[in-house]
Design a protein around this motif. Structure first.
Motif, short mmCIF file in Angstrom:
data_model
loop_
_atom_site.label_atom_id
_atom_site.label_comp_id
_atom_site.label_asym_id
_atom_site.label_seq_id
_atom_site.Cartn_x
_atom_site.Cartn_y
_atom_site.Cartn_z
N UNK A 2 0.82 -1.21 0.00
CA UNK A 2 0.00 0.00 0.00
C UNK A 2 0.85 1.25 0.00
N UNK A 3 0.21 2.38 0.21
CA UNK A 3 0.92 3.66 0.21
C UNK A 3 1.65 3.93 1.53
N UNK A 4 1.23 3.26 2.60
CA UNK A 4 1.87 3.44 3.90
C UNK A 4 3.15 2.62 3.97
N UNK A 5 4.13 3.12 4.74
CA UNK A 5 5.34 2.33 4.98
C UNK A 5 5.57 2.13 6.47
N UNK A 6 4.48 2.17 7.24
CA UNK A 6 4.57 2.02 8.70
C UNK A 6 4.33 0.56 9.10
N UNK A 7 5.41 -0.16 9.36
CA UNK A 7 5.32 -1.48 9.97
C UNK A 7 5.48 -1.29 11.47
N UNK A 8 4.64 -1.93 12.28
CA UNK A 8 4.72 -1.74 13.73
C UNK A 8 4.34 -3.02 14.47
N UNK A 9 4.55 -3.05 15.79
CA UNK A 9 4.27 -4.22 16.62
C UNK A 9 5.01 -5.46 16.13
N UNK A 10 6.33 -5.44 16.05
CA UNK A 10 7.08 -6.56 15.46
C UNK A 10 7.26 -7.75 16.39
N UNK A 11 7.38 -8.91 15.80
CA UNK A 11 7.87 -10.11 16.47
C UNK A 11 8.72 -10.86 15.46
N UNK A 12 9.86 -11.37 15.88
CA UNK A 12 10.81 -11.94 14.94
C UNK A 12 11.00 -13.44 15.18
N UNK A 13 11.17 -14.18 14.08
CA UNK A 13 11.43 -15.60 14.15
C UNK A 13 12.60 -15.92 13.23
#
Length: 195
Positions: free
Chosen positions: A30-41
């Motif tokens: 989409x037009x947004x580039x806000x990734x938030x609330x991460x969890x990593x594996x």
């Protein structure tokens, strides 16, 4: 910048850490580039898979916000994977927690308000999740925004609490992803949230 995901690295079991730096994610749908609330594996090939909340056309929460994922070989530069990992029609799906345990990928996120419990789902490929159940509903002041970890013979969820429970961190565990043993309160105040 506001609400960016950052990363630090340690090569001595957490005794010292590198300086903070923002991650880079490419291929947003989409037009947004806000990734938030991460969890990593970590994948079976040693790559990093980041799960996160994302709203394609806005930086504010609305019903289009879902859980997405992106892959990285270095933990800094990520490429979006196609589609959503979890999407509920007309409802935001944020604050994911993901863990590999006993041969399956387990996913959870708050159903609504964090004290309403969490949506539980599993996947064999870490991409396509099937909803199992709702866990932790009507918990005593519990906030199901937190983290899942493989604790060897059990999988634990660490979450936070409200003022009635002195804002302490709790954990709940399971051996099969379905049956949970109950709340275990720590004496540590704080939030188990990821961000």
């Amino acid at each position: 910048e506001w609400d960016r995901i950052g990363v630090r690295f340690s090569n001595d079991n957490g005794a010292t850490w590198t300086p903070h730096q923002p991650i880079n994610v490419t291929g947003f749908p989409g037009s947004s580039d806000r990734a938030f609330d991460p969890t990593i594996t970590v994948t079976s090939t040693g790559d990093y898979r980041l799960y996160f909340s994302y709203c394609p056309e806005t930086v504010m929460l609305d019903s289009t916000c879902d859980t997405y994922s992106a892959l990285s070989t270095d933990g800094i530069n990520y490429t979006m994977e196609s589609g959503q990992r979890m999407d509920i029609l007309n409802k935001e799906v944020i604050d994911p927690a993901v863990c590999f345990f006993n041969g399956l990928w387990y996913y959870s996120n708050p159903v609504g308000a964090p004290t309403e419990g969490a949506r539980s789902a599993t996947s064999v490929d870490a991409l396509n999740f099937t909803i199992l159940d709702t866990i932790g509903e009507s918990g005593p002041g519990t906030n199901w925004t937190g983290n899942l970890i493989d604790n060897g013979t059990t999988m634990r969820f660490y979450g936070g609490s409200d003022n009635a429970n002195n804002n302490t961190i709790w954990w709940n565990e399971t051996t099969d992803g379905l049956n949970w043993t109950g709340y275990n309160w720590t004496n540590v105040q704080g939030s188990a949230a990821k961000d």
